[in-house]
Structures are given as C-alpha cells and as structure tokens.
Design an enzyme around this catalytic site. Structure first.
Site, PDB file in Angstrom:
ATOM      1  N   SER A 153       0.831  -1.199   0.000  1.00 45.92           N
ATOM      2  CA  SER A 153       0.000   0.000   0.000  1.00 45.92           C
ATOM      3  C   SER A 153       0.875   1.263   0.000  1.00 45.92           C
ATOM      4  O   SER A 153       1.692   1.434  -0.896  1.00 45.92           O
ATOM      5  CB  SER A 153      -0.971  -0.032   1.185  1.00 45.92           C
ATOM      6  OG  SER A 153      -2.027   0.883   1.030  1.00 45.92           O
ATOM      7  N   ASP A 177      -0.556  -4.942  -3.468  1.00 48.47           N
ATOM      8  CA  ASP A 177      -1.895  -4.378  -3.645  1.00 48.47           C
ATOM      9  C   ASP A 177      -1.929  -2.852  -3.715  1.00 48.47           C
ATOM     10  O   ASP A 177      -2.728  -2.206  -3.018  1.00 48.47           O
ATOM     11  CB  ASP A 177      -2.833  -4.878  -2.544  1.00 48.47           C
ATOM     12  CG  ASP A 177      -4.283  -4.934  -3.031  1.00 48.47           C
ATOM     13  OD1 ASP A 177      -4.534  -5.599  -4.050  1.00 48.47           O
ATOM     14  OD2 ASP A 177      -5.160  -4.307  -2.415  1.00 48.47           O
ATOM     15  N   HIS A 312      -7.081  -6.273   0.854  1.00 46.48           N
ATOM     16  CA  HIS A 312      -5.966  -5.364   0.635  1.00 46.48           C
ATOM     17  C   HIS A 312      -4.727  -5.793   1.428  1.00 46.48           C
ATOM     18  O   HIS A 312      -3.618  -5.775   0.909  1.00 46.48           O
ATOM     19  CB  HIS A 312      -6.409  -3.958   1.031  1.00 46.48           C
ATOM     20  CG  HIS A 312      -5.391  -2.893   0.801  1.00 46.48           C
ATOM     21  ND1 HIS A 312      -4.716  -2.732  -0.392  1.00 46.48           N
ATOM     22  CD2 HIS A 312      -4.923  -1.901   1.639  1.00 46.48           C
ATOM     23  CE1 HIS A 312      -3.885  -1.698  -0.305  1.00 46.48           C
ATOM     24  NE2 HIS A 312      -3.990  -1.194   0.917  1.00 46.48           N
TER      25      HIS A 312
END
Length: 336
Positions: A153, A177, A312
């Site tokens: 992230s 992700d 996620h």
C-alpha cells in the site's frame, strides 16, 4: 507451503539503539506491561507454524535527520537482513510478523515515519518520495545488501520511489496491492476506517471498530493488531500510534483530509530497473485491471499475481501464501 523454511534462530545483540522483548533498554518509552514480542506464538499457532521458541527479533532505531528524528524497525534473525518489509498507511512493522516467521530469513520490518514507534514528522507530510529518503538511510545502515524489498500500500508506493531514486539498495521489488493508479474511490473502505475517531473510550471500543471493518479476520489476530498499533493514554482512553494528521497539500493535493493523487508516481515505475512483482488481493478493489495494464505497459516484464481469498492486507489474510510467493520470487530471480 513446503518450500518456505521452518522458522528457527537464536539471539543477537543489535548495534543501533535497540530493545529486545519487555526487559531491554531502548530509545523509546513503551506502554507498561506491553510485551510486543510476547504474542508471536499466537501468530505461529494460528497458521500452523512451529512455536517460535528462542527467536531472534529486536527493535532498533536510527536517526534520519539532523534534528534527531528516528525511524524504528524490527530486525528478525541472525546476520544481515535478506528481506526488507514496509507496511501500509496506518499500519506498523508488526503487520509482517506471521510473514517473517514463515519466511525464516533475516529480515528488517520498518515502521514508516509517523507510524508505529518511528517519530512523527513535524510537518505531518508523509508523501512517498519524502519517506523513501528516510528509508534509504535506514536500509543503507541496516540492510544494504537485501535480496528483496517488499512494500504494501503506502509502503509499496514508497518502495517504488526508493527503487527509482536509490537503485543500489533495491535488488528486487515486490509491491503488495497498490499502484500509482490507486485513488480515493478505489481505497474508499480503507479511507473510511482510517478517517474514523482518533480517540476511543476503551480498548474494547477501539477493538470493536477494528472488528467491524475487518469481518474476515479472527478476533485474536485483530486484538494483537490493535495492541501493536494503539496505545493507552494517561486518562484511560486509547488512540492510534500513527500520526492521523496527514498534510497531503505538501504533495500538491487540495484537501489535507483526503487521499493524495499518486498518479505522478508512475514516473517512479518508469525509473525502476529491477525485477518487479505486483501481488493483488483477490477480494480487493484497490488495484484495478486498468492499473495492471498501465504497469505492464511501462514494465512489460513485471510479474502480476492475484492472491485468492485476500483483501488489501494480503499479509494479514493469507500470510503463508504471501510468504511462499516472496520466497519463490527470490528463488526465480536468483536463477536468472
């Protein structure tokens, strides 16, 4: 997951302001009674890994500017780190605990500036290129020869910037992700959770909100996560450890309360010249198919893997699968 080695290891003294378990000295104050390494047996048990036993893991600190601002990290295993793990926004280095146990390689899991036990920036500006500059100092001192950098992230965007500006520190790069195409709409569920209350009346209240927004995770894993990522205040309330004030205006945004526009970080993708792996959560909408197309247009050789039954935070939903993919990525790159 037979190719991921069983975890083992002894004890090692750190050379940079460190704290081991609940009794060692350190550069930071810790909550009374909080033993950040005392729950690792739970991580192992939940996924069927061996009991950690005499585990070598310690917290270290490194100054990254002239004002004495420090970045903290967890150093796993004996010897120089082979893998560097960088968490996402509003997380901390402990998000990688189960992955680190499964990998059984010397590793360094970094608390990004403004997160975990790293100092907050006075300007509250946590733009990936800024944090990449701090990471370069940390990796240069603590993990200069790592085989792989893994960023998830916000940590993934920061890792892309690190690879672009300090290529000598990144041999291989795995991004979890995220791409520069991630925007407020794609990350809306995450933004909603992070944008919630900053102070909670009790531990039970902060845990309840975490459970509400993570319905697929076990309560025990979320309890550990909150203990690592929150702190009890002197008045008995609880608040997150991370700096909830983010000044995206420093990144050219128009609203400090919203996610920044990361699209100009595609230029960092263009500058990356190492083996690149993107791992997508099969249940996550943070990375769209159009983002994968753009990534592979710019980097045709980039690998893309979708991890089923993962949102996620793949490291939380499918840690053993993620560890296996990272292990295999290192092995493939070393054979070529």
């Amino acid at each position: 997951m037979s190719d991921v080695p069983d975890r083992s290891g002894g004890a090692e003294e750190a050379g940079v302001g460190s704290r081991r378990g609940a009794d060692g000295g350190g550069a930071r104050q810790y909550d009374p009674g909080y033993d950040e390494f005392g729950m690792l047996h739970e991580n192992a048990s939940e996924v069927g890994l061996p009991h950690p036993g005499d585990l070598s893991v310690e917290r270290v600190f490194l100054e990254v500017d002239a004002d004495g601002r420090k970045v903290s990290a967890l150093k796993w295993g004996e010897g120089d780190p082979e893998v560097v793990l960088i968490h996402g926004g509003a997380q901390n280095a402990h998000t990688w605990d189960t992955v680190a146990l499964a990998l059984d390689r010397p590793a360094l899991a970094v608390d990004l500036p403004g997160h975990g036990h790293s100092d907050w920036r006075e300007d509250h500006a946590y733009w990936p290129p800024m944090m990449a500059a701090d990471l370069a100092k940390v990796l240069g001192a603590l993990a200069p020869d790592a085989d792989l950098v893994v960023g998830m992230s916000l940590g993934g965007l920061t890792s892309l910037c690190l690879a672009a500006t300090h290529p000598y520190l990144v041999e291989r790069l795995a991004v979890v992700d995220v791409t520069p195409g991630t925007d407020h709409a794609k990350a809306e569920p995450i933004v909603t959770f992070i944008s919630g209350p900053e102070v909670f009346a009790s531990f039970d209240e902060i845990l309840a909100r975490t459970i509400e927004h993570n319905p697929t995770r076990s309560e025990s894993s979320l309890r550990r996560g909150v203990l690592h990522n929150a702190k009890e205040n002197p008045d008995g309330t609880w608040s997150w450890r991370y700096d909830a004030v983010r000044d995206w205006n420093a990144a050219g945004g128009d609203d400090a309360s919203r996610m920044a526009d990361f699209s100009n970080l595609w230029e960092a993708v263009d500058a990356v010249d190492v083996p690149l792996l993107l791992l997508r959560g099969g249940n996550s909408g943070v990375v769209g198919d159009e983002d994968v197309e753009e990534l592979q247009r710019r980097r045709p050789e980039a690998e893309v893997i979708v991890v089923p039954d993962a949102g996620h935070s793949i490291q939380g939903d499918q840690p053993l699968v993620l560890a296996q993919h990272l292990h295999d990525f290192i092995e493939r790159a070393q054979r070529t």
